[in-house]
Enzyme design. Structure first.
Site, mmCIF file in Angstrom:
data_model
loop_
_atom_site.group_PDB
_atom_site.id
_atom_site.type_symbol
_atom_site.label_atom_id
_atom_site.label_comp_id
_atom_site.label_asym_id
_atom_site.label_seq_id
_atom_site.Cartn_x
_atom_site.Cartn_y
_atom_site.Cartn_z
ATOM 1 N N TYR A 151 0.842 -1.206 0.000
ATOM 2 C CA TYR A 151 0.000 0.000 0.000
ATOM 3 C C TYR A 151 0.875 1.253 0.000
ATOM 4 O O TYR A 151 0.733 2.124 -0.855
ATOM 5 C CB TYR A 151 -0.935 0.006 1.220
ATOM 6 C CG TYR A 151 -1.446 1.380 1.559
ATOM 7 C CD1 TYR A 151 -2.460 1.961 0.794
ATOM 8 C CD2 TYR A 151 -0.891 2.131 2.600
ATOM 9 C CE1 TYR A 151 -2.897 3.247 1.068
ATOM 10 C CE2 TYR A 151 -1.319 3.410 2.877
ATOM 11 C CZ TYR A 151 -2.323 3.962 2.110
ATOM 12 O OH TYR A 151 -2.740 5.238 2.373
ATOM 13 N N LYS A 155 1.730 4.171 -3.023
ATOM 14 C CA LYS A 155 1.545 5.622 -2.876
ATOM 15 C C LYS A 155 2.819 6.347 -3.304
ATOM 16 O O LYS A 155 2.772 7.345 -4.021
ATOM 17 C CB LYS A 155 1.182 5.978 -1.432
ATOM 18 C CG LYS A 155 -0.230 5.570 -1.042
ATOM 19 C CD LYS A 155 -1.255 6.423 -1.779
ATOM 20 C CE LYS A 155 -2.693 6.077 -1.422
ATOM 21 N NZ LYS A 155 -3.684 6.891 -2.153
ATOM 22 N N PHE A 180 -1.402 12.403 7.420
ATOM 23 C CA PHE A 180 -1.029 11.635 8.598
ATOM 24 C C PHE A 180 -2.273 10.818 9.006
ATOM 25 O O PHE A 180 -2.885 10.236 8.115
ATOM 26 C CB PHE A 180 -0.347 12.557 9.621
ATOM 27 C CG PHE A 180 1.087 12.745 9.122
ATOM 28 C CD1 PHE A 180 2.092 11.983 9.640
ATOM 29 C CD2 PHE A 180 1.370 13.560 8.027
ATOM 30 C CE1 PHE A 180 3.383 12.044 9.105
ATOM 31 C CE2 PHE A 180 2.656 13.618 7.481
ATOM 32 C CZ PHE A 180 3.655 12.867 8.031
ATOM 33 N N ASN A 181 -2.684 10.702 10.222
ATOM 34 C CA ASN A 181 -3.749 9.736 10.537
ATOM 35 C C ASN A 181 -5.109 10.421 10.656
ATOM 36 O O ASN A 181 -5.395 11.036 11.693
ATOM 37 C CB ASN A 181 -3.418 9.012 11.844
ATOM 38 C CG ASN A 181 -2.225 8.093 11.721
ATOM 39 O OD1 ASN A 181 -1.158 8.510 11.282
ATOM 40 N ND2 ASN A 181 -2.379 6.844 12.093
ATOM 41 N N ARG A 233 1.266 8.961 17.121
ATOM 42 C CA ARG A 233 0.849 9.278 15.753
ATOM 43 C C ARG A 233 0.323 10.701 15.711
ATOM 44 O O ARG A 233 -0.027 11.295 16.745
ATOM 45 C CB ARG A 233 -0.282 8.338 15.286
ATOM 46 C CG ARG A 233 0.099 6.878 15.172
ATOM 47 C CD ARG A 233 1.093 6.611 14.057
ATOM 48 N NE ARG A 233 1.411 5.201 13.920
ATOM 49 C CZ ARG A 233 2.365 4.563 14.607
ATOM 50 N NH1 ARG A 233 3.088 5.217 15.510
ATOM 51 N NH2 ARG A 233 2.595 3.286 14.404
ATOM 52 N N GLY A 294 5.454 -4.392 11.923
ATOM 53 C CA GLY A 294 5.556 -3.265 10.983
ATOM 54 C C GLY A 294 5.304 -1.912 11.619
ATOM 55 O O GLY A 294 5.575 -0.885 10.994
HETATM 56 C C1 UD1 Z 1 -2.094 3.135 9.156
HETATM 57 C C2 UD1 Z 1 -1.332 2.809 7.906
HETATM 58 C C3 UD1 Z 1 -1.136 4.066 7.109
HETATM 59 C C4 UD1 Z 1 -2.451 4.754 6.852
HETATM 60 C C5 UD1 Z 1 -3.152 5.027 8.173
HETATM 61 C C6 UD1 Z 1 -4.528 5.594 7.957
HETATM 62 C C7 UD1 Z 1 0.998 1.765 7.832
HETATM 63 C C8 UD1 Z 1 1.964 0.925 8.598
HETATM 64 N N1 UD1 Z 1 -0.144 2.098 8.403
HETATM 65 O O1 UD1 Z 1 -1.244 3.931 9.976
HETATM 66 O O2 UD1 Z 1 -0.530 3.736 5.888
HETATM 67 O O3 UD1 Z 1 -2.251 5.947 6.165
HETATM 68 O O4 UD1 Z 1 -3.276 3.804 8.870
HETATM 69 O O5 UD1 Z 1 -4.976 6.163 9.159
HETATM 70 O O6 UD1 Z 1 1.286 2.061 6.748
HETATM 71 N N2 UD1 Z 1 -3.205 0.450 17.331
HETATM 72 C C9 UD1 Z 1 -3.603 -0.225 18.460
HETATM 73 N N3 UD1 Z 1 -4.714 -1.023 18.386
HETATM 74 C C10 UD1 Z 1 -5.455 -1.151 17.240
HETATM 75 C C11 UD1 Z 1 -5.037 -0.458 16.091
HETATM 76 C C12 UD1 Z 1 -3.907 0.322 16.169
HETATM 77 O O7 UD1 Z 1 -2.971 -0.121 19.504
HETATM 78 O O8 UD1 Z 1 -6.452 -1.907 17.257
HETATM 79 C C13 UD1 Z 1 -2.052 1.356 17.401
HETATM 80 C C14 UD1 Z 1 -0.939 1.101 16.427
HETATM 81 O O9 UD1 Z 1 0.027 0.229 16.961
HETATM 82 C C15 UD1 Z 1 -0.397 2.519 16.231
HETATM 83 C C16 UD1 Z 1 -1.621 3.412 16.384
HETATM 84 O O10 UD1 Z 1 -2.549 2.638 17.111
HETATM 85 O O11 UD1 Z 1 0.516 2.858 17.244
HETATM 86 C C17 UD1 Z 1 -2.251 3.833 15.089
HETATM 87 O O12 UD1 Z 1 -2.508 2.687 14.279
HETATM 88 P P1 UD1 Z 1 -3.431 2.791 12.975
HETATM 89 O O13 UD1 Z 1 -4.668 3.546 13.290
HETATM 90 O O14 UD1 Z 1 -3.579 1.424 12.410
HETATM 91 O O15 UD1 Z 1 -2.595 3.735 12.010
HETATM 92 P P2 UD1 Z 1 -1.077 3.589 11.488
HETATM 93 O O16 UD1 Z 1 -0.578 2.215 11.658
HETATM 94 O O17 UD1 Z 1 -0.296 4.718 12.063
#
Ligand code: UD1
Length: 339
Positions: A151, A155, A180-181, A233, A294
């Site tokens: 993915y 991009k 970002f998120n 994040r 990852g």
């Molecule tokens: C992910 C994608 C990113 C994308 C973004 C969209 C990667 C590795 N990740 O980012 O490309 O643009 O989503 O928002 O490319 N977490 C938990 N529990 C959960 C889910 C997540 O603790 O059930 C934690 C993760 O470890 C992380 C944080 O929450 O520290 C954010 O995770 P997530 O929302 O999945 O976003 P990213 O991994 O930052």
């Protein structure tokens, strides 16, 4: 401006549609509805009181894009948000991700160039930055195509393609937005994030736990090198993100330009959960689980280039995002399927 919004019925797309209409632009949405509902387009219209016509079709098919121009064109700009975005799924289906996420760009750009668009805006991701020692990431930070998943690689590949397209079309504005998120929802509670199946991302997962359709939040690791041990994040309210698209389109200049869209403020997993608990007014069940493969300790940006050049800053807080996400989820416990 008349804007073709590819992927316009998705989470970021629908909020961007509202922001563009609110700013007085005209839009047409092109979406295959593979990860959203036609209701999103209806709700965009309901919120703004303006038309948001939806073409249901595949933006990777040039004939579909051409037919959309025939029926609804001409367009001044294409905003390209049409992509597969599940990181885990991209590991299982790399060819689907590379072909869909690149073919949409080829089809939209080819037809758009033939039909005389002036601006092309592309949704990219902050995960293209590859060197954690560069934090906070600026647009000059190191990027790579050699990223952890197809993915993110797709991009970055798109960015490379678009930079070359801009080079041979000097009259065109080509803007890459590195998100970002994105979190939160429109304050009306009529549109919001509605991932199919079990959410991969933290915020929609919290939302489902709060509404009772999932049992408890899993915190993926609390032994990171961060103040509370959980990952950091840069969570940006989706309405701020949408306004970033409007600013980028309105200020676009010929050439190729990249902007980070984030808040610049790192927030931990525990802090985001706490904000949501404040919004809901009760504690949510949670458990610490092992790290997710990852994941990195921290990722957040320096958004000052967008502030300087686009006069855009993210003003909404994680408490605003939690309140709006809860408003959306509690009114629509099954997402768009609740209607
Ligand atoms: C992910 C994608 C990113 C994308 C973004 C969209 C990667 C590795 N990740 O980012 O490309 O643009 O989503 O928002 O490319 N977490 C938990 N529990 C959960 C889910 C997540 O603790 O059930 C934690 C993760 O470890 C992380 C944080 O929450 O520290 C954010 O995770 P997530 O929302 O999945 O976003 P990213 O991994 O930052």
């Amino acid at each position: 401006m008349r804007v073709l919004l590819a992927g316009g019925a998705g989470y970021v797309g629908a909020h961007t549609a509202v922001a563009l209409l609110d700013a007085g632009h005209e839009i047409v949405l092109l979406d295959d509805l593979s990860n959203t509902s036609a209701l999103a387009a209806e709700r965009v219209s309901q919120i703004t009181g303006r038309p948001a016509p939806l073409v249901v079709g595949d933006a990777s098919d040039e004939s579909v894009v051409a037919a959309t121009f025939d029926e609804f064109g001409p367009f001044d700009a294409i905003v390209h948000l049409a992509a597969f975005k599940a990181v885990g799924e991209s590991m299982e289906k790399p060819l689907d991700y590379y072909s869909n996420n690149l073919d949409t760009t080829f089809a939209l750009a080819r037809v758009g160039l033939e039909r005389g668009i002036r601006s092309f805006l592309f949704s990219s991701t902050g995960t293209v930055y590859s060197d954690p020692s560069d934090l906070p990431f600026t647009e000059e930070s190191t990027t790579s195509v050699d990223l952890s998943n197809p993915y993110s690689k797709s991009k970055r590949m798109n960015e490379v393609v678009l930079a070359d397209m801009a080079r041979v079309n000097p009259e065109l504005d080509v803007t890459v937005l590195r998100y970002f998120n994105p979190v939160g929802a429109h304050e009306s509670g009529l549109i919001g994030e509605d991932p199919s199946g079990i959410p991969n991302n933290l915020m929609p997962y919290i939302q489902r736990v709060a509404v009772g359709s999932l049992e408890r939040i899993g915190i993926f690791g609390d032994d990171y090198d961060t103040p509370d041990g959980t990952g950091l994040r840069d969570y940006i309210h989706v309405v701020d993100l949408a306004l970033g698209h409007v600013a980028a389109l309105e200020r676009a200049q010929p050439g190729f330009v990249v902007y980070n869209l984030g808040t610049g403020r790192p927030v931990s997993v525990r802090e985001l959960i706490a904000a949501f608990e404040r919004a809901v007014g009760r504690e949510l069940p949670k458990v610490v689980l092992p790290r997710r493969a990852g994941d990195v300790d921290a990722t957040y940006c320096d958004p000052s280039k967008a502030a300087r050049e686009l006069d855009w800053v993210a003003t909404r807080t994680i408490d605003d995002a939690a309140r709006d996400a809860w408003n959306w989820q509690s009114r629509n416990p099954q997402g768009f399927a609740s209607a």
